[in-house]
Design a protein around this motif. Structure first.
Motif, PDB file in Angstrom:
ATOM      1  N   GLY A 135     -39.161  54.034  18.126  1.00 50.52           N
ATOM      2  CA  GLY A 135     -39.760  55.178  17.701  1.00 50.52           C
ATOM      3  C   GLY A 135     -39.219  56.513  18.197  1.00 50.52           C
ATOM      4  N   VAL A 136     -38.375  56.428  19.315  1.00 50.58           N
ATOM      5  CA  VAL A 136     -37.990  57.798  19.709  1.00 50.58           C
ATOM      6  C   VAL A 136     -36.883  58.522  18.723  1.00 50.58           C
ATOM      7  CG1 VAL A 136     -36.048  56.680  21.066  1.00 50.58           C
ATOM      8  CG2 VAL A 136     -37.182  58.789  21.793  1.00 50.58           C
ATOM      9  N   ALA A 137     -36.454  57.594  17.856  1.00 53.80           N
ATOM     10  CA  ALA A 137     -35.320  57.928  16.866  1.00 53.80           C
ATOM     11  C   ALA A 137     -35.751  59.498  16.304  1.00 53.80           C
ATOM     12  CB  ALA A 137     -34.800  56.880  16.035  1.00 53.80           C
ATOM     13  N   GLU A 138     -37.049  59.391  15.890  1.00 53.11           N
ATOM     14  CA  GLU A 138     -37.693  60.514  14.841  1.00 53.11           C
ATOM     15  C   GLU A 138     -38.215  61.376  15.634  1.00 53.11           C
ATOM     16  OE1 GLU A 138     -37.057  60.496  11.910  1.00 53.11           O
ATOM     17  OE2 GLU A 138     -36.128  58.634  11.885  1.00 53.11           O
ATOM     18  N   LEU A 139     -38.232  61.445  17.165  1.00 50.93           N
ATOM     19  CA  LEU A 139     -38.546  62.634  17.828  1.00 50.93           C
ATOM     20  C   LEU A 139     -37.918  63.991  17.717  1.00 50.93           C
ATOM     21  CD1 LEU A 139     -40.556  63.200  20.296  1.00 50.93           C
ATOM     22  CD2 LEU A 139     -38.471  62.767  21.700  1.00 50.93           C
ATOM     23  N   SER A 140     -38.822  65.080  17.339  1.00 48.20           N
ATOM     24  CA  SER A 140     -38.244  66.301  17.037  1.00 48.20           C
ATOM     25  C   SER A 140     -37.663  66.936  18.270  1.00 48.20           C
ATOM     26  CB  SER A 140     -39.376  67.311  16.459  1.00 48.20           C
ATOM     27  OG  SER A 140     -38.634  68.425  16.299  1.00 48.20           O
ATOM     28  N   VAL A 141     -36.299  67.648  18.055  1.00 51.13           N
ATOM     29  CA  VAL A 141     -35.771  68.445  18.913  1.00 51.13           C
ATOM     30  C   VAL A 141     -35.518  69.770  18.450  1.00 51.13           C
ATOM     31  CG1 VAL A 141     -33.501  68.779  20.346  1.00 51.13           C
ATOM     32  CG2 VAL A 141     -34.357  66.331  19.840  1.00 51.13           C
ATOM     33  N   SER A 142     -36.114  70.707  19.374  1.00 49.90           N
ATOM     34  CA  SER A 142     -36.217  72.155  18.840  1.00 49.90           C
ATOM     35  C   SER A 142     -34.841  72.817  19.188  1.00 49.90           C
ATOM     36  CB  SER A 142     -37.363  72.942  19.210  1.00 49.90           C
ATOM     37  OG  SER A 142     -37.357  74.158  18.686  1.00 49.90           O
ATOM     38  N   TYR A 143     -34.383  73.630  18.531  1.00 46.59           N
ATOM     39  CA  TYR A 143     -33.095  74.606  18.599  1.00 46.59           C
ATOM     40  C   TYR A 143     -33.586  76.009  18.438  1.00 46.59           C
ATOM     41  CZ  TYR A 143     -29.641  70.600  18.428  1.00 46.59           C
ATOM     42  OH  TYR A 143     -29.126  69.593  18.571  1.00 46.59           O
ATOM     43  N   GLY A 144     -34.734  76.203  18.387  1.00 46.65           N
ATOM     44  CA  GLY A 144     -35.241  77.719  18.435  1.00 46.65           C
ATOM     45  C   GLY A 144     -35.673  77.754  16.879  1.00 46.65           C
ATOM     46  N   SER A 145     -34.457  78.090  16.140  1.00 45.12           N
ATOM     47  CA  SER A 145     -34.788  78.504  14.579  1.00 45.12           C
ATOM     48  C   SER A 145     -34.746  77.372  13.693  1.00 45.12           C
ATOM     49  CB  SER A 145     -33.398  79.569  14.293  1.00 45.12           C
ATOM     50  OG  SER A 145     -32.231  78.866  14.565  1.00 45.12           O
ATOM     51  N   PHE A 146     -34.501  76.146  14.248  1.00 43.07           N
ATOM     52  CA  PHE A 146     -34.670  74.871  13.367  1.00 43.07           C
ATOM     53  C   PHE A 146     -34.856  73.848  14.383  1.00 43.07           C
ATOM     54  CE2 PHE A 146     -30.255  75.203  14.518  1.00 43.07           C
ATOM     55  CZ  PHE A 146     -29.802  74.148  14.694  1.00 43.07           C
ATOM     56  N   ALA A 147     -35.102  72.654  13.648  1.00 44.88           N
ATOM     57  CA  ALA A 147     -35.456  71.453  14.607  1.00 44.88           C
ATOM     58  C   ALA A 147     -34.718  70.444  13.926  1.00 44.88           C
ATOM     59  CB  ALA A 147     -36.900  71.280  14.716  1.00 44.88           C
ATOM     60  N   LEU A 148     -34.358  69.257  14.607  1.00 42.72           N
ATOM     61  CA  LEU A 148     -33.707  68.103  14.103  1.00 42.72           C
ATOM     62  C   LEU A 148     -34.499  66.842  14.886  1.00 42.72           C
ATOM     63  CD1 LEU A 148     -29.869  68.781  14.363  1.00 42.72           C
ATOM     64  CD2 LEU A 148     -31.149  68.909  12.463  1.00 42.72           C
ATOM     65  N   LEU A 177     -31.439  70.903  25.668  1.00 42.16           N
ATOM     66  CA  LEU A 177     -32.519  70.947  24.676  1.00 42.16           C
ATOM     67  C   LEU A 177     -33.033  69.541  24.421  1.00 42.16           C
ATOM     68  CD1 LEU A 177     -30.998  73.438  22.272  1.00 42.16           C
ATOM     69  CD2 LEU A 177     -32.877  73.812  23.927  1.00 42.16           C
ATOM     70  N   VAL A 178     -32.000  68.552  24.337  1.00 40.65           N
ATOM     71  CA  VAL A 178     -32.351  67.165  24.130  1.00 40.65           C
ATOM     72  C   VAL A 178     -33.120  66.692  25.277  1.00 40.65           C
ATOM     73  CG1 VAL A 178     -31.324  64.822  23.472  1.00 40.65           C
ATOM     74  CG2 VAL A 178     -30.294  66.852  22.527  1.00 40.65           C
ATOM     75  N   ALA A 179     -32.842  66.888  26.367  1.00 43.30           N
ATOM     76  CA  ALA A 179     -33.321  66.582  27.606  1.00 43.30           C
ATOM     77  C   ALA A 179     -34.752  66.947  27.836  1.00 43.30           C
ATOM     78  CB  ALA A 179     -32.394  66.834  28.771  1.00 43.30           C
ATOM     79  N   THR A 180     -35.015  68.210  27.354  1.00 45.34           N
ATOM     80  CA  THR A 180     -36.272  68.790  27.224  1.00 45.34           C
ATOM     81  C   THR A 180     -37.350  68.022  26.308  1.00 45.34           C
ATOM     82  OG1 THR A 180     -35.603  70.913  27.938  1.00 45.34           O
ATOM     83  CG2 THR A 180     -37.783  70.802  26.946  1.00 45.34           C
ATOM     84  N   ALA A 181     -36.886  67.727  25.248  1.00 46.70           N
ATOM     85  CA  ALA A 181     -37.528  66.872  24.068  1.00 46.70           C
ATOM     86  C   ALA A 181     -37.875  65.604  24.780  1.00 46.70           C
ATOM     87  CB  ALA A 181     -36.941  66.819  22.948  1.00 46.70           C
ATOM     88  N   LEU A 182     -37.000  64.987  25.590  1.00 49.96           N
ATOM     89  CA  LEU A 182     -37.526  63.627  26.295  1.00 49.96           C
ATOM     90  C   LEU A 182     -38.415  63.758  27.354  1.00 49.96           C
ATOM     91  CD1 LEU A 182     -33.807  61.803  25.428  1.00 49.96           C
ATOM     92  CD2 LEU A 182     -35.736  61.481  24.344  1.00 49.96           C
ATOM     93  N   GLY A 183     -38.616  64.716  27.924  1.00 48.14           N
ATOM     94  CA  GLY A 183     -39.209  65.132  29.213  1.00 48.14           C
ATOM     95  C   GLY A 183     -38.591  65.037  30.218  1.00 48.14           C
TER      96      GLY A 183
END
Length: 481
Positions: free
Chosen positions: A316-329, A257-263
């Motif tokens: 700037g990447v520290a605030e990139l949203s990572v989705s867990y489906g039901s919530f995001a961090l 999930l983190v890898a997908t958020a980083l492309g």
């Protein structure tokens, strides 16, 4: 001339009247080269012997052979006595050894009852046995006396004693899981990395490295050791049985999930589900064979790639949203969440293979507890919407201080937090505190991971009982597969 005359002539030596008397002996001795030789006692005088028809002794004057009776008695007697003394002539002295000028080394005289020290070769051959404490009392005393006098043997004895220290088998041969982290920290402190790892990514980097060290030490058969994963759903604890390799596959799929958020590439492909539980079940069900130790390499490559990517991405990447489906961090919290789960599941694996495993460092543990404390108001609100927690008692505007619970975490990584009870938008305040809970840091993390029930977690409670129960169950609700 009459027949009694003494006048004779021999070789031109003319004697007239009085017979010739030898010179006094002491005068001759004073002129002799051996005059200072030690005096010997005089030879005893021999008794008068009758005249024989023998030639005179060598060196005896011929005049002494015929002394006229007419001579006076005293002079004749004196002449006769002197003529009978035999001069032994010069005598060679006995050879005397020269006395050395320096100190003389005397051979030791053996004393009855005293022990004689063994030679150097024997004492040198005993050094190995001495280092192993295998010598007798007499040999030990002899060797130690010798070491005080022989520098080469003393140096050899020290080397042997140091070598014996390496032969002890009562030491723990397992490497400290934090060894790699300390070595890297020391190296980077002396020579900082050109592209350093962000501080917020340090816990994930450290925990993945510790888990990798554990996996390198286990055998091939231990990859199939059973592991039971636990978490809370609603009011009860549930579990799922898998293997060590299955746990690593679970970590790899959720890290995706983190890898997908980083492309980066998702290990499950482009059409993989978003919920962590569904991703894990999909991986376990689609695997042709049960996962084995071969899963370690792709999981470790993915963790290296994540750390390297966030290091090059900048602040700037520290605030990139990572989705867990039901919530995001945010990305920095998502990596902290992945570090927490990596430690919890590494502890599960260590228990399954009987491997010692320590908690994270105090600084990293404090960050994990802080993340859980920040997520508690939202988890409490979610339980309230599901009817599992009491209604709010005093709502306030967003950002205003509201009713709070004082959470005090003790031990390494501990601290103090105030949890808002009525709304996630409210701010926890010491002035509005209605209850207090005290827990150990590791125990609180086990509660958040669903490994400890809320009833068994709290070490100390004070204040509103309903607020305490709601917060403890909300902490357990943060757990998931």
């Amino acid at each position: 001339m009459d027949g009694g005359g003494d006048d004779r002539e021999r070789d031109g030596d003319e004697v007239r009247g009085v017979p010739r008397i030898p010179s006094p002996r002491f005068a001759a001795d004073d002129l002799h080269p051996d005059a200072y030789r030690p005096k010997r006692p005089p030879l005893p005088k021999r008794k008068p012997q009758p005249e024989r028809d023998t030639p005179p002794a060598h060196g005896t004057p011929p005049e002494a052979e015929s002394v006229p009776e007419a001579e006076s008695a005293p002079e004749a007697a004196e002449a006769a006595d002197d003529s009978r003394v035999v001069d032994p002539g010069p005598v060679d002295p006995e050879p005397v050894e020269p006395v050395p000028l320096g100190p003389v080394a005397l051979d030791p005289v053996p004393v009855e009852g005293a022990s004689v020290a063994p030679p150097h070769s024997v004492l040198k051959s005993l050094l190995g046995a001495w280092a192993l404490s295998a010598c007798s009392a007499e040999e030990t005393a002899a060797v130690e006396d010798h070491l005080g006098d022989c520098a080469p043997c003393a140096e050899e004895a020290l080397r042997l004693r140091d070598a014996v220290g390496l032969l002890h088998t009562d030491r723990d041969l397992d490497l400290d899981p934090l060894l790699r982290f300390r070595v890297l920290e020391n190296c980077l402190g002396r020579r900082p990395a050109r592209i350093p790892v962000p501080d917020w990514a340090d816990p994930y980097d450290a925990e993945t490295a510790r888990l990798d060290a554990l996996l390198r030490d286990i055998g091939d058969s231990e990859w199939h050791a059973p592991v039971r994963l636990k978490w809370f759903e609603g009011e009860r604890q549930v579990s799922r049985r898998t293997t060590v390799a299955g746990v690593i596959g679970h970590l790899m799929t959720v890290d995706g999930l983190v890898a997908t958020a980083l492309g980066l590439n998702d290990p499950l492909g482009s059409h993989a589900p978003l919920l962590p539980t569904e991703r894990t079940e999909s991986f376990w069900s689609t695997a042709d064979l049960p996962p084995t130790g071969s899963i370690r390499e792709p999981w470790r490559d993915q963790s290296h790639t994540l750390v390297r990517t966030v290091s090059f991405a900048g602040r700037g990447v520290a605030e990139l949203s990572v989705s867990y489906g039901s919530f995001a961090l945010p990305l920095q919290d998502a990596l902290l969440d992945r570090a927490f789960e990596c430690w919890i599941h590494a502890d599960d694996i260590a228990g399954a293979v009987d491997y010692p495993y320590a908690p994270p460092s105090g600084a990293h543990l404090n960050r994990m507890i802080d993340l859980a404390a920040r997520l508690l108001p939202a988890a409490l609100a979610e339980r309230r919407r599901a009817g599992l927690a009491g209604p709010p008692q005093h709502l306030v505007t967003a950002g205003a201080p509201g009713r709070s619970l004082h959470l005090e975490v003790e031990g390494s990584g501990g601290g103090s937090w105030h949890i808002a009870l009525d709304s996630p938008a409210a701010v926890g305040s010491p002035a509005r505190s209605v209850a207090q809970v005290a827990l150990d840091g590791v125990e609180f993390c086990k509660l958040v991971a669903g490994h400890v029930s809320p009833e068994e977690a709290a070490a100390g409670q004070d204040g509103d009982r309903e607020a305490i129960r709601d917060v403890l169950f909300a902490a357990a609700a943060l757990s998931r597969l």
